[in-house]
Motif scaffolding. Structure first.
Motif, PDB file in Angstrom:
ATOM      1  N   LYS A  84      31.839  91.132 -36.087  1.00 37.67           N
ATOM      2  CA  LYS A  84      32.532  90.353 -35.074  1.00 37.67           C
ATOM      3  C   LYS A  84      33.168  91.324 -34.088  1.00 37.67           C
ATOM      4  CE  LYS A  84      36.845  89.612 -37.643  1.00 37.67           C
ATOM      5  NZ  LYS A  84      37.772  88.602 -38.146  1.00 37.67           N
ATOM      6  N   LYS A  85      33.230  90.892 -32.814  1.00 43.52           N
ATOM      7  CA  LYS A  85      33.778  91.780 -31.792  1.00 43.52           C
ATOM      8  C   LYS A  85      34.229  90.975 -30.582  1.00 43.52           C
ATOM      9  CE  LYS A  85      29.476  92.603 -29.315  1.00 43.52           C
ATOM     10  NZ  LYS A  85      28.657  93.572 -28.654  1.00 43.52           N
ATOM     11  N   PRO A  86      35.182  91.506 -29.839  1.00 42.46           N
ATOM     12  CA  PRO A  86      35.540  90.881 -28.562  1.00 42.46           C
ATOM     13  C   PRO A  86      34.351  90.998 -27.601  1.00 42.46           C
ATOM     14  CG  PRO A  86      37.228  92.436 -29.267  1.00 42.46           C
ATOM     15  CD  PRO A  86      36.053  92.630 -30.176  1.00 42.46           C
ATOM     16  N   HIS A  87      34.260  90.086 -26.656  1.00 44.13           N
ATOM     17  CA  HIS A  87      33.170  90.118 -25.690  1.00 44.13           C
ATOM     18  C   HIS A  87      33.732  89.810 -24.306  1.00 44.13           C
ATOM     19  CE1 HIS A  87      29.418  89.016 -23.657  1.00 44.13           C
ATOM     20  NE2 HIS A  87      28.827  89.770 -24.583  1.00 44.13           N
ATOM     21  N   ALA A  88      33.389  90.631 -23.333  1.00 42.07           N
ATOM     22  CA  ALA A  88      33.943  90.495 -21.983  1.00 42.07           C
ATOM     23  C   ALA A  88      33.571  89.169 -21.324  1.00 42.07           C
ATOM     24  CB  ALA A  88      33.466  91.663 -21.120  1.00 42.07           C
ATOM     25  N   LYS A  89      32.372  88.677 -21.576  1.00 40.34           N
ATOM     26  CA  LYS A  89      31.905  87.461 -20.903  1.00 40.34           C
ATOM     27  C   LYS A  89      32.209  86.186 -21.691  1.00 40.34           C
ATOM     28  CE  LYS A  89      27.810  85.955 -18.390  1.00 40.34           C
ATOM     29  NZ  LYS A  89      26.414  86.262 -18.096  1.00 40.34           N
ATOM     30  N   TRP A  90      32.052  86.222 -23.021  1.00 43.47           N
ATOM     31  CA  TRP A  90      32.174  85.016 -23.834  1.00 43.47           C
ATOM     32  C   TRP A  90      33.283  85.117 -24.872  1.00 43.47           C
ATOM     33  CZ3 TRP A  90      26.561  86.293 -23.800  1.00 43.47           C
ATOM     34  CH2 TRP A  90      25.929  85.682 -22.723  1.00 43.47           C
ATOM     35  N   ASN A  91      34.371  85.751 -24.525  1.00 44.79           N
ATOM     36  CA  ASN A  91      35.573  85.813 -25.354  1.00 44.79           C
ATOM     37  C   ASN A  91      35.385  86.662 -26.609  1.00 44.79           C
ATOM     38  OD1 ASN A  91      38.207  85.233 -26.263  1.00 44.79           O
ATOM     39  ND2 ASN A  91      37.553  83.370 -27.266  1.00 44.79           N
ATOM     40  N   LYS A  92      34.701  86.143 -27.588  1.00 45.02           N
ATOM     41  CA  LYS A  92      34.458  86.871 -28.842  1.00 45.02           C
ATOM     42  C   LYS A  92      33.072  86.508 -29.339  1.00 45.02           C
ATOM     43  CE  LYS A  92      39.235  87.307 -30.344  1.00 45.02           C
ATOM     44  NZ  LYS A  92      39.921  86.861 -29.141  1.00 45.02           N
ATOM     45  N   MET A  93      32.516  87.388 -30.202  1.00 39.35           N
ATOM     46  CA  MET A  93      31.193  87.149 -30.771  1.00 39.35           C
ATOM     47  C   MET A  93      31.253  87.324 -32.279  1.00 39.35           C
ATOM     48  SD  MET A  93      28.818  87.303 -27.899  1.00 39.35           S
ATOM     49  CE  MET A  93      27.323  87.657 -28.655  1.00 39.35           C
ATOM     50  N   LEU A  94      30.640  86.378 -32.991  1.00 35.73           N
ATOM     51  CA  LEU A  94      30.423  86.486 -34.425  1.00 35.73           C
ATOM     52  C   LEU A  94      28.901  86.583 -34.588  1.00 35.73           C
ATOM     53  CD1 LEU A  94      32.798  83.579 -35.522  1.00 35.73           C
ATOM     54  CD2 LEU A  94      33.316  86.020 -35.507  1.00 35.73           C
ATOM     55  N   MET A  95      28.392  87.799 -34.741  1.00 34.70           N
ATOM     56  CA  MET A  95      26.947  88.031 -34.770  1.00 34.70           C
ATOM     57  C   MET A  95      26.356  87.619 -36.118  1.00 34.70           C
ATOM     58  SD  MET A  95      26.143  89.044 -31.786  1.00 34.70           S
ATOM     59  CE  MET A  95      24.424  89.330 -32.164  1.00 34.70           C
ATOM     60  N   LEU A  96      25.239  86.892 -36.049  1.00 34.07           N
ATOM     61  CA  LEU A  96      24.539  86.448 -37.252  1.00 34.07           C
ATOM     62  C   LEU A  96      23.363  87.367 -37.555  1.00 34.07           C
ATOM     63  CD1 LEU A  96      24.445  82.596 -36.568  1.00 34.07           C
ATOM     64  CD2 LEU A  96      26.141  83.901 -37.838  1.00 34.07           C
ATOM     65  N   ASP A  97      22.918  87.345 -38.796  1.00 34.70           N
ATOM     66  CA  ASP A  97      21.801  88.201 -39.218  1.00 34.70           C
ATOM     67  C   ASP A  97      20.445  87.549 -38.925  1.00 34.70           C
ATOM     68  OD1 ASP A  97      22.033  86.262 -41.218  1.00 34.70           O
ATOM     69  OD2 ASP A  97      21.473  87.645 -42.820  1.00 34.70           O
ATOM     70  N   TYR A  98      20.334  86.892 -37.767  1.00 33.40           N
ATOM     71  CA  TYR A  98      19.049  86.345 -37.327  1.00 33.40           C
ATOM     72  C   TYR A  98      18.296  87.430 -36.589  1.00 33.40           C
ATOM     73  CZ  TYR A  98      15.422  83.866 -34.885  1.00 33.40           C
ATOM     74  OH  TYR A  98      14.194  83.465 -34.430  1.00 33.40           O
ATOM     75  N   PRO A  99      17.032  87.655 -36.864  1.00 33.88           N
ATOM     76  CA  PRO A  99      16.189  86.988 -37.842  1.00 33.88           C
ATOM     77  C   PRO A  99      16.313  87.632 -39.220  1.00 33.88           C
ATOM     78  CG  PRO A  99      14.853  88.504 -36.571  1.00 33.88           C
ATOM     79  CD  PRO A  99      16.258  88.588 -36.024  1.00 33.88           C
ATOM     80  N   ASN A 154      37.068  78.497 -26.521  1.00 31.89           N
ATOM     81  CA  ASN A 154      37.638  79.821 -26.766  1.00 31.89           C
ATOM     82  C   ASN A 154      38.826  79.773 -27.729  1.00 31.89           C
ATOM     83  OD1 ASN A 154      35.766  81.199 -25.180  1.00 31.89           O
ATOM     84  ND2 ASN A 154      36.972  80.891 -23.322  1.00 31.89           N
ATOM     85  N   ALA A 155      39.687  78.785 -27.589  1.00 30.18           N
ATOM     86  CA  ALA A 155      40.853  78.681 -28.489  1.00 30.18           C
ATOM     87  C   ALA A 155      40.400  78.461 -29.939  1.00 30.18           C
ATOM     88  CB  ALA A 155      41.765  77.549 -28.041  1.00 30.18           C
ATOM     89  N   ASP A 156      39.377  77.629 -30.141  1.00 33.46           N
ATOM     90  CA  ASP A 156      38.863  77.393 -31.489  1.00 33.46           C
ATOM     91  C   ASP A 156      38.221  78.661 -32.047  1.00 33.46           C
ATOM     92  OD1 ASP A 156      39.690  74.768 -31.234  1.00 33.46           O
ATOM     93  OD2 ASP A 156      37.664  73.970 -30.910  1.00 33.46           O
ATOM     94  N   LEU A 157      37.466  79.342 -31.204  1.00 36.14           N
ATOM     95  CA  LEU A 157      36.831  80.585 -31.637  1.00 36.14           C
ATOM     96  C   LEU A 157      37.879  81.621 -32.023  1.00 36.14           C
ATOM     97  CD1 LEU A 157      34.308  82.269 -32.134  1.00 36.14           C
ATOM     98  CD2 LEU A 157      34.388  82.934 -29.718  1.00 36.14           C
ATOM     99  N   ASN A 158      38.958  81.717 -31.256  1.00 39.51           N
ATOM    100  CA  ASN A 158      40.026  82.665 -31.586  1.00 39.51           C
ATOM    101  C   ASN A 158      40.601  82.369 -32.969  1.00 39.51           C
ATOM    102  OD1 ASN A 158      39.740  83.935 -29.109  1.00 39.51           O
ATOM    103  ND2 ASN A 158      41.386  82.792 -28.148  1.00 39.51           N
ATOM    104  N   GLU A 159      40.815  81.091 -33.257  1.00 44.03           N
ATOM    105  CA  GLU A 159      41.332  80.694 -34.567  1.00 44.03           C
ATOM    106  C   GLU A 159      40.348  81.075 -35.676  1.00 44.03           C
ATOM    107  OE1 GLU A 159      43.699  76.887 -35.349  1.00 44.03           O
ATOM    108  OE2 GLU A 159      41.662  76.362 -35.997  1.00 44.03           O
ATOM    109  N   LEU A 160      39.078  80.724 -35.498  1.00 44.62           N
ATOM    110  CA  LEU A 160      38.046  81.041 -36.482  1.00 44.62           C
ATOM    111  C   LEU A 160      37.898  82.548 -36.661  1.00 44.62           C
ATOM    112  CD1 LEU A 160      35.791  79.836 -38.297  1.00 44.62           C
ATOM    113  CD2 LEU A 160      34.254  80.070 -36.327  1.00 44.62           C
ATOM    114  N   TYR A 161      37.913  83.272 -35.575  1.00 39.10           N
ATOM    115  CA  TYR A 161      37.757  84.731 -35.567  1.00 39.10           C
ATOM    116  C   TYR A 161      38.824  85.404 -36.440  1.00 39.10           C
ATOM    117  CZ  TYR A 161      36.916  89.320 -33.317  1.00 39.10           C
ATOM    118  OH  TYR A 161      36.611  90.626 -33.048  1.00 39.10           O
ATOM    119  N   ASN A 162      40.037  84.861 -36.398  1.00 40.47           N
ATOM    120  CA  ASN A 162      41.143  85.432 -37.175  1.00 40.47           C
ATOM    121  C   ASN A 162      41.083  85.082 -38.660  1.00 40.47           C
ATOM    122  OD1 ASN A 162      42.333  86.760 -34.993  1.00 40.47           O
ATOM    123  ND2 ASN A 162      43.426  84.914 -34.375  1.00 40.47           N
ATOM    124  N   ILE A 163      40.292  84.081 -39.011  1.00 37.68           N
ATOM    125  CA  ILE A 163      40.208  83.644 -40.403  1.00 37.68           C
ATOM    126  C   ILE A 163      39.065  84.318 -41.160  1.00 37.68           C
ATOM    127  CG2 ILE A 163      39.751  81.661 -41.909  1.00 37.68           C
ATOM    128  CD1 ILE A 163      41.094  79.902 -39.760  1.00 37.68           C
TER     129      ILE A 163
END
Length: 174
Positions: A84-99, A154-163
């Motif tokens: 997971k990392k902050p992202h300049a354009k889309w607030n934050k990113m939670l990267m998945l192991d796709y594919p 973004n607010a929901d993502l921030n909450e999820l990101y912290n959990i």
């Protein structure tokens, strides 16, 4: 005797119904996430029950499984958050192991069956992310706008990101 069979059948149905809401066996972290493309929801669970449910949007309006790079469809399957990392354009990113290996097998099979072009590529870079800064309209209006990612307020993502932490299991289903 007839009533006993019906009672046993009813108890079996109740048991199956109750047990279907339990944490899946393959979940190894404290939390897991279930994303429903049909309901436009991302639900965070702990070992006992759901904790939060958030609205989310996807790629294409076609809610089918991702077939290949560029189709804008959100993949379906079992994933994990790899970082997971902050992202300049889309607030934050939670990267998945796709594919993952399952996706690669589905992709190869679809190529063999002629369901996708022989030169198609599988793609990658699927994440759970926010929206443009100060613009949650896409999620408010349930606009499927991404290239196959899952987008949240973004607010929901921030909450999820912290959990959650890397390693958290993510189930994406239609």
């Amino acid at each position: 005797m007839k009533h006993t069979k019906w009672i046993l059948a009813l108890l079996a149905i109740i048991f199956i119904g109750i047990s279907s809401f339990k944490k899946p066996d393959f979940i190894t972290s404290k939390y897991y996430i279930v994303i429903s493309k049909t309901n436009n929801t991302l639900t965070l669970y702990d070992k006992d029950d759901w904790i939060y449910e958030y609205p989310c949007t996807f790629g294409s309006d076609d809610l089918g499984d991702k077939m290949m790079e560029g189709d804008r469809k959100t993949p379906e399957g079992i994933y994990k958050i790899i970082y997971k990392k902050p992202h300049a354009k889309w607030n934050k990113m939670l990267m998945l192991d796709y594919p993952n290996e399952t996706d690669k097998a589905k992709f190869s099979k679809r190529k063999t069956e002629g369901k996708i072009p022989a030169k198609a590529r599988i793609g990658g870079g699927i994440a759970i992310h926010g929206t443009w800064k100060n613009d949650d309209r896409a999620v408010d209006e349930l606009q499927n706008w991404t290239e196959g990612c899952v987008s949240m307020f973004n607010a929901d993502l921030n909450e999820l990101y912290n959990i959650i932490e890397p390693g958290t299991q993510v189930i994406i289903k239609r």
